[in-house]
Design a protein around this motif. Structure first.
Motif, PDB file in Angstrom:
ATOM      1  N   HIS A   1       0.879  -1.148   0.126  1.00 65.94           N
ATOM      2  CA  HIS A   1      -0.055  -0.247   0.065  1.00 65.94           C
ATOM      3  C   HIS A   1       0.933   1.264   0.087  1.00 65.94           C
ATOM      4  O   HIS A   1       1.446   1.488   1.025  1.00 65.94           O
ATOM      5  N   PRO A   2       1.200   1.912  -1.277  1.00 64.40           N
ATOM      6  CA  PRO A   2       2.112   3.024  -1.254  1.00 64.40           C
ATOM      7  C   PRO A   2       1.908   4.079  -0.388  1.00 64.40           C
ATOM      8  O   PRO A   2       2.594   4.616   0.138  1.00 64.40           O
ATOM      9  N   ALA A   3       0.499   4.318  -0.011  1.00 61.55           N
ATOM     10  CA  ALA A   3       0.099   5.492   0.771  1.00 61.55           C
ATOM     11  C   ALA A   3       0.550   5.269   2.158  1.00 61.55           C
ATOM     12  O   ALA A   3       0.827   6.134   2.842  1.00 61.55           O
ATOM     13  N   GLN A   4       0.577   3.868   2.679  1.00 53.63           N
ATOM     14  CA  GLN A   4       0.956   3.713   4.035  1.00 53.63           C
ATOM     15  C   GLN A   4       2.375   3.235   3.964  1.00 53.63           C
ATOM     16  O   GLN A   4       2.972   3.047   5.066  1.00 53.63           O
ATOM     17  N   GLY A   5       2.991   3.153   2.922  1.00 51.25           N
ATOM     18  CA  GLY A   5       4.179   2.809   2.895  1.00 51.25           C
ATOM     19  C   GLY A   5       4.774   1.363   3.471  1.00 51.25           C
ATOM     20  O   GLY A   5       5.896   1.270   4.187  1.00 51.25           O
ATOM     21  N   LYS A   6       3.802   0.423   3.341  1.00 52.30           N
ATOM     22  CA  LYS A   6       4.136  -0.907   3.898  1.00 52.30           C
ATOM     23  C   LYS A   6       3.422  -2.155   3.270  1.00 52.30           C
ATOM     24  O   LYS A   6       2.587  -1.803   2.312  1.00 52.30           O
ATOM     25  N   GLU A   7       4.076  -3.132   3.408  1.00 51.87           N
ATOM     26  CA  GLU A   7       3.349  -4.166   2.990  1.00 51.87           C
ATOM     27  C   GLU A   7       2.287  -4.803   4.004  1.00 51.87           C
ATOM     28  O   GLU A   7       2.353  -4.693   5.165  1.00 51.87           O
ATOM     29  N   LEU A   8       1.066  -5.179   3.413  1.00 48.42           N
ATOM     30  CA  LEU A   8       0.254  -5.813   4.388  1.00 48.42           C
ATOM     31  C   LEU A   8      -0.218  -7.211   3.683  1.00 48.42           C
ATOM     32  O   LEU A   8      -0.071  -7.461   2.731  1.00 48.42           O
ATOM     33  N   THR A   9      -0.731  -7.928   4.514  1.00 54.59           N
ATOM     34  CA  THR A   9      -1.492  -9.392   4.232  1.00 54.59           C
ATOM     35  C   THR A   9      -2.819  -9.160   4.048  1.00 54.59           C
ATOM     36  O   THR A   9      -3.502  -8.671   4.556  1.00 54.59           O
ATOM     37  N   LEU A  10      -3.354 -10.189   3.291  1.00 59.05           N
ATOM     38  CA  LEU A  10      -4.817 -10.380   3.015  1.00 59.05           C
ATOM     39  C   LEU A  10      -5.271 -10.654   4.346  1.00 59.05           C
ATOM     40  O   LEU A  10      -6.488 -10.315   4.547  1.00 59.05           O
ATOM     41  N   ALA A  11      -4.882 -11.535   5.314  1.00 54.98           N
ATOM     42  CA  ALA A  11      -5.299 -11.694   6.502  1.00 54.98           C
ATOM     43  C   ALA A  11      -5.627 -10.231   7.325  1.00 54.98           C
ATOM     44  O   ALA A  11      -6.755 -10.042   7.802  1.00 54.98           O
ATOM     45  N   ASN A  12      -4.766  -9.321   7.057  1.00 54.65           N
ATOM     46  CA  ASN A  12      -5.080  -7.852   7.687  1.00 54.65           C
ATOM     47  C   ASN A  12      -6.050  -7.176   6.987  1.00 54.65           C
ATOM     48  O   ASN A  12      -7.112  -6.479   7.805  1.00 54.65           O
ATOM     49  N   MET A  13      -6.001  -7.431   5.844  1.00 56.35           N
ATOM     50  CA  MET A  13      -6.970  -6.600   4.944  1.00 56.35           C
ATOM     51  C   MET A  13      -8.472  -7.444   5.240  1.00 56.35           C
ATOM     52  O   MET A  13      -9.578  -6.331   5.349  1.00 56.35           O
ATOM     53  N   LEU A  14      -8.532  -8.512   5.200  1.00 60.69           N
ATOM     54  CA  LEU A  14      -9.863  -9.443   5.939  1.00 60.69           C
ATOM     55  C   LEU A  14     -10.339  -8.579   7.052  1.00 60.69           C
ATOM     56  O   LEU A  14     -11.585  -8.148   7.011  1.00 60.69           O
ATOM     57  N   GLY A  15      -9.700  -8.532   7.913  1.00 59.76           N
ATOM     58  CA  GLY A  15     -10.122  -7.939   9.278  1.00 59.76           C
ATOM     59  C   GLY A  15     -10.194  -6.654   9.138  1.00 59.76           C
ATOM     60  O   GLY A  15     -11.170  -5.889   9.624  1.00 59.76           O
ATOM     61  N   MET A  16      -9.454  -5.571   8.467  1.00 62.09           N
ATOM     62  CA  MET A  16      -9.842  -4.276   8.408  1.00 62.09           C
ATOM     63  C   MET A  16     -11.079  -3.869   7.567  1.00 62.09           C
ATOM     64  O   MET A  16     -11.835  -3.008   7.988  1.00 62.09           O
ATOM     65  N   TYR A  17     -11.507  -4.846   6.595  1.00 62.40           N
ATOM     66  CA  TYR A  17     -12.749  -4.494   5.974  1.00 62.40           C
ATOM     67  C   TYR A  17     -14.011  -5.056   6.882  1.00 62.40           C
ATOM     68  O   TYR A  17     -15.009  -4.571   6.483  1.00 62.40           O
ATOM     69  N   ALA A  18     -13.818  -6.134   7.411  1.00 66.04           N
ATOM     70  CA  ALA A  18     -15.102  -6.318   8.123  1.00 66.04           C
ATOM     71  C   ALA A  18     -14.886  -5.302   9.452  1.00 66.04           C
ATOM     72  O   ALA A  18     -16.246  -4.934   9.512  1.00 66.04           O
ATOM     73  N   TRP A  19     -14.053  -4.946   9.909  1.00 67.14           N
ATOM     74  CA  TRP A  19     -14.185  -3.566  10.740  1.00 67.14           C
ATOM     75  C   TRP A  19     -14.527  -2.625   9.976  1.00 67.14           C
ATOM     76  O   TRP A  19     -15.604  -1.812  10.746  1.00 67.14           O
ATOM     77  N   HIS A  20     -14.295  -2.154   8.814  1.00 71.04           N
ATOM     78  CA  HIS A  20     -14.768  -1.200   8.135  1.00 71.04           C
ATOM     79  C   HIS A  20     -16.284  -0.971   8.003  1.00 71.04           C
ATOM     80  O   HIS A  20     -16.977  -0.048   8.246  1.00 71.04           O
ATOM     81  N   GLY A  21     -16.875  -2.037   7.614  1.00 69.84           N
ATOM     82  CA  GLY A  21     -18.306  -2.112   7.601  1.00 69.84           C
ATOM     83  C   GLY A  21     -19.103  -1.857   8.744  1.00 69.84           C
ATOM     84  O   GLY A  21     -19.886  -1.090   8.869  1.00 69.84           O
ATOM     85  N   LYS A  22     -18.473  -2.466   9.973  1.00 64.63           N
ATOM     86  CA  LYS A  22     -19.155  -2.318  11.140  1.00 64.63           C
ATOM     87  C   LYS A  22     -18.857  -0.854  11.622  1.00 64.63           C
ATOM     88  O   LYS A  22     -19.976  -0.290  12.209  1.00 64.63           O
ATOM     89  N   HIS A  23     -17.820  -0.267  11.197  1.00 62.74           N
ATOM     90  CA  HIS A  23     -17.415   1.126  11.799  1.00 62.74           C
ATOM     91  C   HIS A  23     -18.582   1.980  10.952  1.00 62.74           C
ATOM     92  O   HIS A  23     -18.954   2.833  11.637  1.00 62.74           O
ATOM     93  N   HIS A  24     -18.733   1.782   9.666  1.00 60.61           N
ATOM     94  CA  HIS A  24     -19.483   2.844   8.849  1.00 60.61           C
ATOM     95  C   HIS A  24     -21.184   2.498   9.321  1.00 60.61           C
ATOM     96  O   HIS A  24     -21.942   3.386   9.443  1.00 60.61           O
TER      97      HIS A  24
END
Length: 175
Positions: free
Chosen positions: A141-164
């Motif tokens: 993710h160039p804006a974050q300047g780091k490598e992320l895993t799909l595991a992280n992304m899965l959790g982040m988007y599960a969170w993102h839906g509940k967040h909104h």
């Protein structure tokens, strides 16, 4: 008024130390449930309610509803890229600019709810085919300047839906 609580009503996403099949299944089920939760939370809202902001200088609820499929379409594509390419550099997008487009500010939410339903059906079908090892695949993710895993992304988007979803439900319950 606690601005941080209005911004992050369920707190910020924190990746757990252990990611296993059980955690993946929980997050997939949360992603699967989101479209119906959004539909239920918004189906009886008036235009006046949809034009409320969830925090000072924040988006309207209408913009939030349109933002969710915008964001999740990008996530779906990023998942596919990370699974089919070797550590791809994903393309960020200006979500704040997308939220200011005319249809995001003034368009009926039904089109975005319908898009979210279809998108999540496809995304969940895809996610259910992944093996635990697949979630260790990475992307940059160039804006974050780091490598992320799909595991992280899965959790982040599960969170993102509940967040909104919380932005919506908390705002409409405010007298």
């Amino acid at each position: 008024m606690d601005l941080e609580k209005l911004k992050y009503p369920i707190g910020q996403f924190v990746m757990p130390e252990i990611f296993d099949e059980e955690q993946a299944a929980i997050w997939i089920s949360e992603i699967e449930a989101l479209p119906n939760q959004i539909k239920k939370a918004t189906e009886n809202l008036s235009d006046e309610e949809l034009n409320q902001v969830y925090r000072p200088d924040g988006w309207t609820l209408k913009q939030v509803v349109h933002h969710i499929p915008d964001s999740h379409m990008n996530a779906y594509i990023r998942f596919k890229q990370a699974l089919t390419e070797d550590i791809p550099i994903i393309r960020p997008y200006y979500e704040e600019r997308w939220a200011e487009t005319e249809e995001a500010k003034n368009g009926g939410i039904q089109m975005s709810v319908a898009l979210l339903v279809s998108l999540h059906q496809r995304w969940v079908a895809f996610l259910k085919t992944l093996k635990l090892d697949d979630y260790q695949r990475r992307y940059i993710h160039p804006a974050q300047g780091k490598e992320l895993t799909l595991a992280n992304m899965l959790g982040m988007y599960a969170w993102h839906g509940k967040h909104h979803l919380a932005h919506i439900t908390n705002t409409i319950s405010i007298p």
